[in-house]
Design a protein around this motif. Structure first.
Motif, PDB file in Angstrom:
ATOM      1  N   GLN A 283      -5.651  -6.959   4.662  1.00 52.04           N
ATOM      2  CA  GLN A 283      -4.575  -6.008   4.908  1.00 52.04           C
ATOM      3  C   GLN A 283      -3.873  -6.338   6.219  1.00 52.04           C
ATOM      4  O   GLN A 283      -4.511  -6.819   7.161  1.00 52.04           O
ATOM      5  CB  GLN A 283      -5.109  -4.571   4.977  1.00 52.04           C
TER       6      GLN A 283
ATOM      7  N   ALA B  95      -1.013  -0.942  -4.051  1.00 56.92           N
ATOM      8  CA  ALA B  95      -2.329  -0.430  -3.654  1.00 56.92           C
ATOM      9  C   ALA B  95      -2.201   1.068  -3.418  1.00 56.92           C
ATOM     10  O   ALA B  95      -1.903   1.512  -2.308  1.00 56.92           O
ATOM     11  CB  ALA B  95      -2.815  -1.136  -2.393  1.00 56.92           C
TER      12      ALA B  95
ATOM     13  N   CYS C 174      -7.485   3.192  -2.312  1.00 58.17           N
ATOM     14  CA  CYS C 174      -7.941   3.857  -1.091  1.00 58.17           C
ATOM     15  C   CYS C 174      -8.107   5.344  -1.386  1.00 58.17           C
ATOM     16  O   CYS C 174      -7.198   5.948  -1.934  1.00 58.17           O
ATOM     17  CB  CYS C 174      -6.930   3.694   0.031  1.00 58.17           C
ATOM     18  N   ARG C 175      -9.186   5.930  -1.021  1.00 56.27           N
ATOM     19  CA  ARG C 175     -10.314   5.281  -0.408  1.00 56.27           C
ATOM     20  C   ARG C 175     -11.570   6.024  -0.768  1.00 56.27           C
ATOM     21  O   ARG C 175     -11.544   7.187  -1.205  1.00 56.27           O
ATOM     22  CB  ARG C 175     -10.152   5.240   1.108  1.00 56.27           C
TER      23      ARG C 175
ATOM     24  N   ASN D 286       0.851  -1.187   0.000  1.00 55.97           N
ATOM     25  CA  ASN D 286       0.000   0.000   0.000  1.00 55.97           C
ATOM     26  C   ASN D 286       0.891   1.242   0.000  1.00 55.97           C
ATOM     27  O   ASN D 286       1.898   1.297   0.701  1.00 55.97           O
ATOM     28  CB  ASN D 286      -0.892  -0.029   1.245  1.00 55.97           C
ATOM     29  N   SER D 287       0.504   2.238  -0.771  1.00 52.86           N
ATOM     30  CA  SER D 287       1.372   3.404  -0.942  1.00 52.86           C
ATOM     31  C   SER D 287       1.603   4.174   0.356  1.00 52.86           C
ATOM     32  O   SER D 287       2.627   4.855   0.502  1.00 52.86           O
ATOM     33  CB  SER D 287       0.808   4.339  -2.013  1.00 52.86           C
TER      34      SER D 287
ATOM     35  N   GLU E 174      -0.296  -2.424   4.753  1.00 56.29           N
ATOM     36  CA  GLU E 174      -0.674  -1.014   4.879  1.00 56.29           C
ATOM     37  C   GLU E 174      -0.285  -0.550   6.285  1.00 56.29           C
ATOM     38  O   GLU E 174      -0.972  -0.837   7.259  1.00 56.29           O
ATOM     39  CB  GLU E 174      -2.170  -0.810   4.654  1.00 56.29           C
TER      40      GLU E 174
ATOM     41  N   TRP F  56      -3.137   5.088  -3.021  1.00 59.16           N
ATOM     42  CA  TRP F  56      -4.201   5.972  -2.559  1.00 59.16           C
ATOM     43  C   TRP F  56      -4.549   6.922  -3.691  1.00 59.16           C
ATOM     44  O   TRP F  56      -3.771   7.112  -4.635  1.00 59.16           O
ATOM     45  CB  TRP F  56      -3.775   6.720  -1.295  1.00 59.16           C
TER      46      TRP F  56
ATOM     47  N   SER G 124      -5.952  -2.720  -4.584  1.00 58.14           N
ATOM     48  CA  SER G 124      -7.061  -1.924  -4.054  1.00 58.14           C
ATOM     49  C   SER G 124      -6.760  -0.461  -4.300  1.00 58.14           C
ATOM     50  O   SER G 124      -5.611  -0.077  -4.574  1.00 58.14           O
ATOM     51  CB  SER G 124      -7.274  -2.164  -2.553  1.00 58.14           C
TER      52      SER G 124
ATOM     53  N   GLU H   9      -2.030  -7.436   1.596  1.00 56.04           N
ATOM     54  CA  GLU H   9      -1.648  -6.051   1.346  1.00 56.04           C
ATOM     55  C   GLU H   9      -1.094  -5.416   2.630  1.00 56.04           C
ATOM     56  O   GLU H   9      -1.781  -5.358   3.645  1.00 56.04           O
ATOM     57  CB  GLU H   9      -2.872  -5.287   0.852  1.00 56.04           C
TER      58      GLU H   9
END
Length: 276
Positions: free
Chosen positions: A204, A35, A64-65, A10-11, A249, A37, A62, A247
């Motif tokens: 996550q 993933a 977000c969000r 996740n970024s 995060e 944002w 994914s 993932e």
């Protein structure tokens, strides 16, 4: 299958990196998923971002969000729902199957928790068909109860599943986030329920450390630094038949102050040590 085959970054975990740096770093490290944002995607340009990630051979696990639609005032509520439709469109453009939803909390001096939760259900009823038409699953993320007032009136996995069930499974699912749900006394039963009803849209991981750092929002721990039985929860998720991404995060100010390549290498090693 490679032991990293399901890993996604996740970024927010390496927020100091641009989207371009994140993509390049994941390719070099052999991490197959990202993933992002919405903010870094917007800064880079939506279509450019989609092309960048696609050309690198990475999956977008994914986006977000969405969410934050508990507001009652009509104009503000319309703006929130319109923004969620834009988020769904962005996910579709990125070929991303899951849009993570954080429901929103309570306004100043607002004590109507029941009403806020009703508005979450009403928003889902409006947004779910739109998402379904675009091939995007809305994934309700329950947040730890300490975030109930300001960020998320959905506090348990059970609540999230209950909100999802009235809709087709391909339209609305739930997120199992170890940081937020590890404490739940019926976690095993609720993960099993999410799997049995086809609602487990995203998994996550982050750790819970004690004491929590100042500024709880950035208090997630690096994998293995805290109290969460990460491998045990992964086994519960896998036992449902869910084989989607794992993932990472992590919102952590200390990690964001370090060299991004160093952080990514550490995350990959911790993933091997605590989740594989």
């Amino acid at each position: 299958m490679s032991e990293l085959a399901r890993l996604s970054i996740n970024s927010e975990t390496i927020k100091q990196w641009s989207l371009e740096e994140l993509v390049a770093g994941c390719v070099e490290a052999g991490v197959p998923g990202v993933a992002p944002w919405r903010e870094p995607v917007a800064a880079y340009g939506l279509q450019r971002a989609a092309r960048l990630i696609r050309d690198a051979g990475l999956a977008v696990t994914s986006l977000c969000r969405g969410g934050f639609y508990t507001v009652a005032e009509p104009t503000a509520r319309k703006a929130a729902l319109d923004d969620n439709r834009r988020a769904i469109d962005e996910a579709a453009e990125l070929n991303c199957p899951v849009l993570v939803l954080v429901s929103g909390g309570l306004g100043d001096q607002d004590r109507d928790l029941k009403g806020a939760r009703i508005r979450v259900a009403e928003a889902l009823a409006e947004l779910a068909p739109y998402a379904g038409e675009r091939g995007v699953t809305l994934a309700i993320e329950p947040l730890h109860p300490m975030f109930c007032s300001d960020r998320c009136v959905v506090s348990t996995l059970s609540q999230a599943i209950d909100l999802a069930l009235p809709f087709p499974a391909e339209q609305v699912g739930v997120v199992v986030d170890t940081y937020h749900c590890w404490w739940e006394p019926d976690l095993e039963a609720q993960i099993r329920r999410a799997g049995e009803t086809g609602r487990l849209a995203l998994f996550q991981v982050a750790d819970w450390i004690t004491p929590l750092p100042e500024g709880v929002l950035l208090g997630r721990g690096q994998l293995g630094d805290g109290h969460v039985p990460l491998r045990e929860i992964r086994r519960l998720v896998d036992a449902t038949g869910h084989d989607g991404p794992v993932e990472v995060e992590i919102f952590n100010a200390g990690m964001r102050a370090r060299d991004g390549a160093e952080v990514l290498a550490e995350v990959v090693q911790r993933y091997r040590d605590h989740l594989v």
